[in-house]
Design an enzyme around this catalytic site. Sequence first.
Site, PDB file in Angstrom:
ATOM      1  N   VAL A 195       0.780  -1.097   0.009  1.00 27.66           N
ATOM      2  CA  VAL A 195      -0.379   0.013  -0.254  1.00 27.66           C
ATOM      3  C   VAL A 195       1.112   1.425  -0.052  1.00 27.66           C
ATOM      4  CG1 VAL A 195      -1.579   1.143   0.868  1.00 27.66           C
ATOM      5  CG2 VAL A 195      -1.845  -1.010   1.725  1.00 27.66           C
ATOM      6  N   ILE A 255     -12.612   1.418  -2.570  1.00 29.38           N
ATOM      7  CA  ILE A 255     -14.541   1.225  -2.772  1.00 29.38           C
ATOM      8  C   ILE A 255     -14.241   2.436  -1.478  1.00 29.38           C
ATOM      9  CG2 ILE A 255     -16.726   0.272  -1.915  1.00 29.38           C
ATOM     10  CD1 ILE A 255     -15.849  -2.583  -3.081  1.00 29.38           C
ATOM     11  N   LYS A 284     -13.259  -6.075   9.781  1.00 28.85           N
ATOM     12  CA  LYS A 284     -13.986  -4.764   8.155  1.00 28.85           C
ATOM     13  C   LYS A 284     -15.286  -4.628   8.580  1.00 28.85           C
ATOM     14  CE  LYS A 284     -10.940  -5.571   4.944  1.00 28.85           C
ATOM     15  NZ  LYS A 284     -10.422  -6.437   4.300  1.00 28.85           N
ATOM     16  N   LYS A 333      -7.338  -2.421   9.594  1.00 22.87           N
ATOM     17  CA  LYS A 333      -8.060  -2.740   9.826  1.00 22.87           C
ATOM     18  C   LYS A 333      -8.419  -3.525  11.300  1.00 22.87           C
ATOM     19  CE  LYS A 333      -7.067  -5.131   6.997  1.00 22.87           C
ATOM     20  NZ  LYS A 333      -6.556  -5.171   5.080  1.00 22.87           N
TER      21      LYS A 333
HETATM   22  P1  NAP Z   1       3.604  -5.226   3.694  1.00 25.00           P
HETATM   23  O1  NAP Z   1       3.519  -4.385   1.891  1.00 25.00           O
HETATM   24  O2  NAP Z   1       3.598  -6.550   4.760  1.00 25.00           O
HETATM   25  O3  NAP Z   1       3.877  -3.744   3.895  1.00 25.00           O
HETATM   26  C1  NAP Z   1       4.428  -3.485   5.549  1.00 25.00           C
HETATM   27  C2  NAP Z   1       5.222  -2.258   4.989  1.00 25.00           C
HETATM   28  O4  NAP Z   1       5.405  -1.879   7.025  1.00 25.00           O
HETATM   29  C3  NAP Z   1       6.267  -2.664   4.976  1.00 25.00           C
HETATM   30  O5  NAP Z   1       7.625  -1.580   4.431  1.00 25.00           O
HETATM   31  C4  NAP Z   1       7.267  -2.831   6.339  1.00 25.00           C
HETATM   32  O6  NAP Z   1       9.171  -3.101   5.640  1.00 25.00           O
HETATM   33  C5  NAP Z   1       6.834  -1.730   7.133  1.00 25.00           C
HETATM   34  N1  NAP Z   1       6.613  -2.178   8.542  1.00 25.00           N
HETATM   35  C6  NAP Z   1       6.261  -3.739   9.198  1.00 25.00           C
HETATM   36  N2  NAP Z   1       6.625  -3.745   9.977  1.00 25.00           N
HETATM   37  C7  NAP Z   1       7.221  -3.360  10.779  1.00 25.00           C
HETATM   38  C8  NAP Z   1       8.083  -2.708  11.840  1.00 25.00           C
HETATM   39  N3  NAP Z   1       8.005  -3.133  12.940  1.00 25.00           N
HETATM   40  N4  NAP Z   1       8.877  -1.423  11.509  1.00 25.00           N
HETATM   41  C9  NAP Z   1       9.416  -0.550  10.717  1.00 25.00           C
HETATM   42  N5  NAP Z   1       8.603  -0.535   9.606  1.00 25.00           N
HETATM   43  C10 NAP Z   1       7.430  -1.509   9.669  1.00 25.00           C
HETATM   44  O7  NAP Z   1       1.890  -4.506   4.156  1.00 25.00           O
HETATM   45  P2  NAP Z   1       0.818  -4.037   2.691  1.00 25.00           P
HETATM   46  O8  NAP Z   1       0.060  -5.160   2.371  1.00 25.00           O
HETATM   47  O9  NAP Z   1       1.139  -2.592   2.504  1.00 25.00           O
HETATM   48  O10 NAP Z   1      -0.323  -2.878   4.236  1.00 25.00           O
HETATM   49  C11 NAP Z   1      -0.260  -2.564   5.067  1.00 25.00           C
HETATM   50  C12 NAP Z   1      -1.684  -2.069   5.856  1.00 25.00           C
HETATM   51  O11 NAP Z   1      -2.537  -1.698   4.463  1.00 25.00           O
HETATM   52  C13 NAP Z   1      -2.155  -3.516   6.538  1.00 25.00           C
HETATM   53  O12 NAP Z   1      -3.319  -2.758   7.612  1.00 25.00           O
HETATM   54  C14 NAP Z   1      -3.246  -3.724   5.650  1.00 25.00           C
HETATM   55  O13 NAP Z   1      -3.961  -5.062   6.191  1.00 25.00           O
HETATM   56  C15 NAP Z   1      -3.889  -3.175   5.327  1.00 25.00           C
HETATM   57  N6  NAP Z   1      -5.027  -3.024   3.493  1.00 25.00           N
HETATM   58  C16 NAP Z   1      -3.947  -3.665   2.775  1.00 25.00           C
HETATM   59  C17 NAP Z   1      -4.182  -3.836   1.722  1.00 25.00           C
HETATM   60  C18 NAP Z   1      -3.512  -5.338   0.496  1.00 25.00           C
HETATM   61  O14 NAP Z   1      -4.220  -4.860  -0.947  1.00 25.00           O
HETATM   62  N7  NAP Z   1      -2.422  -5.138   0.842  1.00 25.00           N
HETATM   63  C19 NAP Z   1      -5.868  -3.221   1.065  1.00 25.00           C
HETATM   64  C20 NAP Z   1      -6.118  -2.627   2.412  1.00 25.00           C
HETATM   65  C21 NAP Z   1      -5.768  -2.343   3.574  1.00 25.00           C
HETATM   66  P3  NAP Z   1       9.887  -3.678   5.327  1.00 25.00           P
HETATM   67  O15 NAP Z   1       9.119  -3.645   3.675  1.00 25.00           O
HETATM   68  O16 NAP Z   1      11.149  -2.879   5.492  1.00 25.00           O
HETATM   69  O17 NAP Z   1       9.538  -4.901   5.529  1.00 25.00           O
HETATM   70  N1  HSE Z   2      -5.809  -8.951   3.166  1.00 27.73           N
HETATM   71  C1  HSE Z   2      -7.418  -8.054   2.830  1.00 27.73           C
HETATM   72  C2  HSE Z   2      -8.046  -8.715   2.047  1.00 27.73           C
HETATM   73  C3  HSE Z   2      -6.823  -6.263   2.461  1.00 27.73           C
HETATM   74  O1  HSE Z   2      -7.418  -9.615   1.097  1.00 27.73           O
HETATM   75  O2  HSE Z   2      -8.741  -8.147   1.458  1.00 27.73           O
HETATM   76  C4  HSE Z   2      -7.484  -5.442   2.273  1.00 27.73           C
HETATM   77  O3  HSE Z   2      -8.239  -5.237   3.240  1.00 27.73           O
END
Ligand code: NAP
Ligand code: HSE
Length: 459
Positions: free
Chosen positions: A39, A170, A239, A139
């Site tokens: 994200v 959305i 959610k 969430k």
């Molecule tokens: P991700 O790809 O795992 O990215 C997490 C980021 O946070 C990475 O850059 C990681 O660093 C950093 N991080 C994690 N723990 C850390 C710590 N202790 N200290 C410093 N940096 C840290 O996760 P994501 O998919 O982007 O999701 C992020 C959030 O958005 C979550 O809450 C998820 O539920 C929400 N979300 C995700 C999606 C989706 O489609 N992916 C959709 C809606 C909501 P590194 O890069 O160095 O590992």
């Molecule tokens: N892991 C979540 C999903 C990301 O698959 O819906 C969006 O919140």
Amino acid sequence: MTTENALIEPIVLGAERRKKPSPGARKTVRLGLLGCGTVGRGLLELIERNRALIEERAGISLEVTKILVRDLSKERPGVDRSLLTDRPEEIVAGSLRGATFVAPAPCDIVVELLGGIEPARSLVARAIADGKSVVTANKALLALAGAEIFRAAARSGVRIGFEASVCAGIPIIRALESGLVGNRVDTLCGILNGTSNFILTRMTELGESFEAALEEARRRGFAEADPSLDVDGHDAAQKLAILSELAFGVPIAPGSVKVEGIRQIEPEDVRAAKELGFVLKPIAFARDLGDALELRVEPTLLPIDHTLAHVRFEDNAVLVKGDAAGELIFRGKGAGSLPTASAVLSDIVDIARNGSAPLRYADAPPKPAAPDGHARFYIRFPVIDVPGVIGRIATALGSRGISISHASATLVPGKPGHGNVKVLAHDCRASVLAETIDAVSRLPVLTGKPVAIRILETS
Ligand code: NAP
Ligand code: HSE
């Protein structure tokens, strides 16, 4: 989340809102990013791609001042490495235990895209205490600690933007908070987890295995860092709690949602669903019965002409029934880099334009869980292939008051002597069915745990 968090926004006429800001009115908004994963990178890409558009439409120039990551050595194509830090105190004021004090990079809004509970919870708390509004997609954090976060934000006079926490692209939070604010909502039903929907769609349409489909969802960045949150239903439950608070205006106590994931689903169930005229979907359902709430997340069979039956792959959808607006459907990408970044960006721009608004809390106590309702069910019993096995199961069900409208048996390919008996049970109470299945499971012809899937009839 245990509090209502409706924002009282200043009323701005649509025409006024759309009026282009004069060039002189342009202001710079500085962002401190916590996280640069799926994200976070999407947000950076979107800011670059639509910078001019945002400046023209909203009069806001966005500047990222610092980005927190865990691993500084990771390849991050397109990201300005000079902005990266692995020290949270360079973004959020106050030192972590054991860390030396440093002056944080200046920022106006902290964007939390780390995921998980800690250190996200502490960093959000410190940002709020420092008078910073926060935008989050987390969430899990809101479901666990929403009450404390929104109370702290109200005390500090800052805002929490959480549009990205539910259904990614959305704008369902804003729809419930403001678009439908004049409606009483009694039912909300949807597909809230992109990963689970992606897996079930690929199993149904491509004949892919559960494991292969999950791996592909992870590769595409849809799944949580811990994908059991997706496939065991907890992400959708978090959610549903957030949406239900907004829709029904009552706090949802943690653990109020009845949750069942999709791990136990076999290709056999997906095939049977098709043959019987259904589609298997990961459904989240919430109903306000007045004195109680029905809240559940579970794999569900939908008739093929059901509105949600055609929501495929990582798409999400929410059906909302308002007493004035009638039935509405919101549909779009429920996971992924840019769709989620779109929601994060909308919160950033909204906060930057409308500033801090006071939060209003409902003092209502949480409502108890409603007794389980009635439904038709599909049930699969793994069995030894012996003559009369269908009859034995049908008799055992019938003797406990469960009648069936369909029964069939198939052999398990590659497993001689093993089969599955599949039945459709007439309308019955879920708890009665669960007790009955428990009793039938003890029959000597059973080889494993039966799988029962609710059938949702109405659109
Ligand atoms: P991700 O790809 O795992 O990215 C997490 C980021 O946070 C990475 O850059 C990681 O660093 C950093 N991080 C994690 N723990 C850390 C710590 N202790 N200290 C410093 N940096 C840290 O996760 P994501 O998919 O982007 O999701 C992020 C959030 O958005 C979550 O809450 C998820 O539920 C929400 N979300 C995700 C999606 C989706 O489609 N992916 C959709 C809606 C909501 P590194 O890069 O160095 O590992
Ligand atoms: N892991 C979540 C999903 C990301 O698959 O819906 C969006 O919140």
